[in-house]
Design a protein around this motif. Structure first.
Motif, PDB file in Angstrom:
ATOM      1  N   ARG A  50       0.851  -1.184   0.000  1.00 54.78           N
ATOM      2  CA  ARG A  50       0.000   0.000   0.000  1.00 54.78           C
ATOM      3  C   ARG A  50       0.888   1.236   0.000  1.00 54.78           C
ATOM      4  N   PHE A 111       6.698  14.852  -7.263  1.00 57.35           N
ATOM      5  CA  PHE A 111       5.260  14.600  -7.394  1.00 57.35           C
ATOM      6  C   PHE A 111       4.732  13.434  -6.569  1.00 57.35           C
ATOM      7  N   TRP A 112       5.477  12.330  -6.550  1.00 59.81           N
ATOM      8  CA  TRP A 112       4.970  11.132  -5.853  1.00 59.81           C
ATOM      9  C   TRP A 112       4.702  11.471  -4.376  1.00 59.81           C
ATOM     10  N   THR A 125       7.004  -4.047 -11.685  1.00 65.13           N
ATOM     11  CA  THR A 125       7.097  -3.888 -13.135  1.00 65.13           C
ATOM     12  C   THR A 125       8.439  -3.389 -13.693  1.00 65.13           C
ATOM     13  N   PHE A 175      -2.139  16.234  -3.072  1.00 62.59           N
ATOM     14  CA  PHE A 175      -3.266  15.605  -3.760  1.00 62.59           C
ATOM     15  C   PHE A 175      -4.599  15.950  -3.112  1.00 62.59           C
TER      16      PHE A 175
ATOM     17  N   ALA B 220       3.197  -5.101 -16.848  1.00 62.24           N
ATOM     18  CA  ALA B 220       3.052  -3.922 -15.988  1.00 62.24           C
ATOM     19  C   ALA B 220       2.410  -4.304 -14.658  1.00 62.24           C
ATOM     20  N   THR B 223      -2.222  -2.035 -11.719  1.00 62.20           N
ATOM     21  CA  THR B 223      -3.148  -2.028 -10.584  1.00 62.20           C
ATOM     22  C   THR B 223      -3.900  -0.713 -10.494  1.00 62.20           C
ATOM     23  N   TRP B 280      -5.065   2.067  -2.483  1.00 62.70           N
ATOM     24  CA  TRP B 280      -3.654   1.652  -2.416  1.00 62.70           C
ATOM     25  C   TRP B 280      -2.664   2.769  -2.801  1.00 62.70           C
ATOM     26  N   HIS B 281      -3.151   3.829  -3.395  1.00 64.69           N
ATOM     27  CA  HIS B 281      -2.270   4.931  -3.824  1.00 64.69           C
ATOM     28  C   HIS B 281      -1.098   4.415  -4.653  1.00 64.69           C
ATOM     29  N   HIS B 282      -1.418   3.572  -5.637  1.00 62.41           N
ATOM     30  CA  HIS B 282      -0.365   3.035  -6.489  1.00 62.41           C
ATOM     31  C   HIS B 282       0.031   4.046  -7.557  1.00 62.41           C
ATOM     32  N   ARG B 283       1.039   3.687  -8.334  1.00 59.35           N
ATOM     33  CA  ARG B 283       1.615   4.622  -9.293  1.00 59.35           C
ATOM     34  C   ARG B 283       0.578   5.194 -10.256  1.00 59.35           C
ATOM     35  N   GLU B 284      -0.358   4.337 -10.718  1.00 63.47           N
ATOM     36  CA  GLU B 284      -1.322   4.818 -11.719  1.00 63.47           C
ATOM     37  C   GLU B 284      -2.442   5.632 -11.092  1.00 63.47           C
ATOM     38  N   THR B 286      -1.399   8.031  -8.596  1.00 65.06           N
ATOM     39  CA  THR B 286      -0.670   9.145  -7.975  1.00 65.06           C
ATOM     40  C   THR B 286       0.177   9.848  -9.041  1.00 65.06           C
ATOM     41  N   SER B 287       1.233   9.144  -9.494  1.00 69.92           N
ATOM     42  CA  SER B 287       2.118   9.711 -10.508  1.00 69.92           C
ATOM     43  C   SER B 287       1.385   9.962 -11.824  1.00 69.92           C
ATOM     44  N   THR B 290      -3.779  11.416 -12.401  1.00 66.23           N
ATOM     45  CA  THR B 290      -4.233  12.460 -11.481  1.00 66.23           C
ATOM     46  C   THR B 290      -4.166  13.774 -12.256  1.00 66.23           C
TER      47      THR B 290
END
Lengths: 219, 433
Positions: A50, A111-112, A125, A175, B220, B223, B280-284, B286-287, B290
Motif C-alpha cells: 500500500r 510529485f509522488w 514492473t 493531492f 506492468a 493495478t 492503495w495509492h499506487h503509481r497509476e 498518484t504519478s 491524477t
C-alpha cells in the motif's frame, strides 16, 4: 365443483410460491463455483504494497551504495545515470517547484506523495524488460538510490520497511481527495440562437502546420 | 507512459507523411485522392469494370467457403486501421494507438479497431493457465479458472471505454489534425461476463472492506483501486467482446469493465482482486491519472468520464470533397454518467445550434450516434457538437475548462471540439473563442 375451484386456487398459490422460490433459487448468494485459494497460491501473487502506509512491505534491506550499482546496471540505460531520463524515457528525479509552471515535471522527487508506492511499482514492473526479476533486497537498494538522487536519503543510508515508511515525500500533501466534478457547470439552458457576442476568433491553428493527420499507409 | 502533453508540445517533426512507396501509391495528405482506382488487382486509371462493361468479378468464380475461416475486411479497406504517433512515446510496449473514428458507422467498434493502451505490451496468456484470485477482506479467499468464471450467471452490456488522456494533447492548443488522434482513445463494444458483485458475493465481502485493488497479469502488473460501491454497482468481469472471446490487446482472457469510468481502471488480463479498507495509492493513481491544477495540487481518483462528443464527418481525414451542397454531419457522443439526452450541432462556431437526430437505441454509458443534414454553401465553416446528458450536464467549451483547470491536467479534456471547413473542402482542427 367448489372443491376443484379451491384446488385450483391452491394450485395457483403454490405456483406463485414456486415461481417466487424458483427465481430465488436461480440467483443464490453463492453458486459453489471456484475453490478456496491456498495460502501458498495467494503468497505468490500478493505483491501489492500500500502506497501510503507501506502495508505489505516485505522484510529485507539495501543500501544506497548497493542500489547505485544495481541501478547503473539495470535502470540507467533508460532513466539516465542520475534519473534524468534518456530521450523520451521517464525521468525519475528533479522537477521541484515546477508543478505550477508551464512545464510541470512530475517525478518521484517532485510529485509522488508516498515512498512505499515507489517500492510497490519497481517491484511489480521494473526493469521494464524484465519485470518481477528483482529480489526484495535489491528493490530496497534501488529505491534507496532513487530516493538518494532526489535528496531524500543520505548517501551512506540503508533502507528497510520501517525507514521507507518514515520518509516524508515533498509532495505528500499535493493531492486533493474527492472528485469535485462537475466543476464546469452550465448556467441555465444552453443557448441555441445568437449565442456569440463576438465573431469567431481562431486561438489555435497549430494542427494544420504540424500536420499530424492519420495517413493512408495502412500500418 | 506519457499521456503528458508537454511531450507533444515540442516542435518535433511529425511522423512520416503518407508513404509514397505503398501499393496504394501517392495518396495526398489527408487522403484527398480517391483510392478506388489504385486498389489491388486493378489497373490504375482504367474503368473497364464500369458500366456498360461487365466487371471482372462478375465474369469469374470467387473463392469458396473455406478460403477464410476467420473473415477479414475487404482488401479495399486496408487503410481502416489503428494508428499511433511515433514521437509520443519512447517504446511501443508502453504506448497508445487510436481508433479510426472517421471510418466507423453506428455505435459498435469492431474489436480489431479498438484503440490500445498498454504499459508493458500485450501478454500472450494461455487461458488454461489463467487464474483469478479474490482475497483480502473476504470471508473465503477464492481462486477461479476461466471455466469457473464462464459458468457463473452472465450478463452482456454495450459500453464505451475511454482513456482519460483522450484529447489530452489539446489542452494547450490544437495539435493533432485528425479525429483519430484528437478523439480516438475511445471505443464501444458489447461486453459479456459475470457481474463483479456475483464473484464478490461468492467470496463474501467483509463489512470493513471499502475498496478493492484490481491487478493485471501483464508485464506492468497494472493495478488500480476501485471503491466498493462502484464494484457492487455495475462492474463486469468480462471474457467476451462483440460476441467472441476478448482480443489479446483488450485483455484476453479476462478483463474488468467499469462502465463510464476512465479506461485505466478497467484492468485488462485481470488476475487478482483484493479487498481492503482504503485505496492503495499506487503509481497509476498518484504519478499518473491524477489531474494537476493551476495551483500545483493534483486531483486524485477522478474516475468519471464526463459527457463528450465529436463530429466524425466532416473531419480532417474526411474532407468535403464533394463541393457545396448536401452533407450529413455525423458524430458520436457519450457520457459516463448515463444516457445522452441531446446533441446540438453548430456550423458557425457556436452562434446558432440545432439539435441533431439521435440514433436509437440510446444506451447508458454507451456511444450515441448523432446526425444532422446540412446544406454547405461552400464557404468557410466552424463545425461543432455539444452533448447534454441525462443529468443535465452540458459539454463545456475549451475556454470554460481552462478557466477552472488550467492547461496542465493532461486528463479529462472533454471540450466542445471545432473543425474548420475551408472553402476548398479541406478540414482542420482549430480552437476558437
Amino acid at each position: 365443483m367448489s372443491r376443484s375451484r379451491n384446488a385450483l386456487a391452491l394450485g395457483l398459490a403454490a405456483l406463485a410460491l414456486l415461481a417466487a422460490t424458483g427465481v430465488a433459487a436461480q440467483t443464490p448468494a453463492r453458486h459453489g463455483i471456484g475453490r478456496a485459494a491456498t495460502a501458498a497460491e495467494i503468497r505468490g501473487w500478493d505483491i501489492d504494497v500500500r502506497g501510503d502506509d507501506g502495508l505489505g512491505l516485505p522484510p529485507g534491506k539495501g543500501t544506497v551504495e548497493q542500489g547505485e550499482k544495481l541501478y547503473l546496471q539495470q535502470c540507467a540505460s533508460c532513466h539516465g545515470e542520475f534519473g534524468e531520463g534518456n530521450g523520451r524515457w521517464p525521468e525519475l528525479m528533479g522537477g521541484h517547484g515546477s508543478l505550477t509552471s508551464e512545464d510541470p515535471r512530475r517525478t518521484i522527487g517532485s510529485f509522488w506523495p508516498y515512498a512505499p508506492g515507489v517500492f510497490d511499482y519497481v517491484r511489480r514492473t521494473m526493469p521494464f524488460t524484465a519485470p518481477q526479476s528483482l529480489s526484495d533486497d535489491e528493490t530496497y537498494a534501488i529505491v534507496a538510490y532513487m530516493l538518494n538522487i532526489n535528496d531524500l536519503l543520505p548517501a551512506g543510508a540503508e533502507l528497510d520497511a520501517a525507514k521507507l515508511r518514515a520518509i516524508r515525500m515533498p509532495n505528500r500533501d499535493g493531492f486533493l481527495q474527492g472528485d469535485p466534478r462537475p466543476d464546469v457547470v452550465a448556467k441555465g439552458e444552453p443557448c441555441m440562437t445568437n449565442c456569440r457576442k463576438e465573431p469567431v476568433r481562431v486561438t489555435s491553428d497549430l494542427a494544420r502546420k504540424l500536420g499530424v493527420t492519420p495517413n493512408n499507409r495502412g500500418n | 507512459m506519457n499521456d503528458d502533453p508537454r511531450e507533444v508540445e515540442r516542435p518535433t517533426p511529425p511522423p512520416a507523411r503518407p508513404s509514397t512507396t505503398g501499393r496504394r501509391g501517392f495518396l495526398a495528405r489527408g487522403g484527398l485522392v480517391a483510392a478506388a482506382a489504385s486498389a489491388p488487382g486493378l489497373a490504375f486509371g482504367k474503368d473497364e469494370n464500369l458500366p456498360p462493361n461487365v466487371p471482372e468479378w462478375t465474369k469469374s468464380l470467387g473463392p469458396g467457403v473455406t478460403a477464410s475461416p476467420y473473415g477479414a475486411p475487404s482488401p479495399f479497406e486496408k487503410t481502416v486501421v489503428r494508428r499511433h504517433v511515433e514521437w509520443l512515446t519512447a517504446t511501443e510496449q508502453s504506448s497508445i494507438n487510436f481508433t479510426p473514428l472517421h471510418e466507423l458507422h453506428g455505435i459498435v467498434t469492431p474489436s480489431g479497431l479498438c484503440f490500445e493502451r498498454h504499459h508493458g505490451g500485450v501478454p500472450e496468456i494461455d487461458p488454461a493457465q489463467h487464474r483469478l484470485i479474490v482475497h483480502g477482506m473476504v470471508d473465503r479467499p477464492l481462486i477461479f479458472t476461466m471455466d469457473d468464471i464462464v459458468r457463473f450467471p452472465s450478463v452482456s452490456r454495450i459500453h464505451f471505454l475511454e482513456c482519460p488522456a483522450n484529447g489530452g494533447m489539446e489542452w494547450k492548443g490544437a495539435q493533432m489534425d485528425g479525429v483519430q488522434f484528437t478523439h480516438g482513445m475511445v471505443h464501444c463494444c458489447e461486453w459479456t461476463g459475470v457481474r463483479l458483485s456475483t464473484l464478490l458475493a461468492e467470496a463474501g465481502v467483509k463489512p470493513e472492506a471499502k475498496w478493492l485493488l484490481a491487478e493485471g497479469a501483464d508485464a506492468a502488473a497494472m493495478t488500480r483501486s476501485i471503491p466498493i460501491d462502484k464494484a457492487l454497482d455495475d462492474c463486469i468481469v468480462c471474457y467476451a467482446q462483440n460476441g467472441e472471446r476478448i482480443r489479446p490487446e483488450n485483455g484476453y482472457p479476462l478483463r474488468l469493465m467499469v462502465p463510464g469510468w476512465e479506461g485505466n481502471v478497467q484492468i485488462k488480463w485481470l488476475r487478482r482482486v483484493k479487498l481492503g479498507d482504503r485505496p492503495w495509492h499506487h503509481r497509476e493513481e498518484t504519478s499518473k491519472y491524477t489531474d494537476l491544477m493551476p495551483d500545483g495540487k493534483a486531483r486524485q481518483f477522478t474516475f468519471m468520464m464526463e459527457a463528450n462528443s465529436v463530429v466524425t464527418s466532416p473531419c480532417p481525414e474526411k474532407p468535403m470533397k464533394h463541393g457545396k451542397g448536401f452533407h450529413e454531419i455525423r458524430g458520436l457522443a457519450w457520457s459516463g454518467r448515463g444516457r445522452i439526452k441531446r446533441v446540438d450541432v453548430s456550423v458557425d462556431g457556436g452562434n446558432t445550434w440545432k439539435a441533431a437526430e439521435l440514433q436509437e437505441p440510446v444506451l447508458s454509458k454507451c456511444l450515441t450516434r448523432f446526425r444532422l443534414p446540412w446544406s454547405w454553401d461552400g464557404g468557410p465553416a466552424f463545425v461543432q457538437s455539444r452533448a447534454i446528458d441525462e443529468t443535465g450536464y452540458v459539454q463545456p467549451t475549451i475556454d470554460q475548462l481552462r478557466a477552472v483547470r488550467g492547461v496542465n491536467s493532461v486528463y479529462h479534456k472533454n471540450a466542445i471540439h471545432t473543425w474548420r471547413v475551408n472553402s476548398d473542402g479541406t478540414v482542420n482542427n482549430v480552437q476558437i473563442t
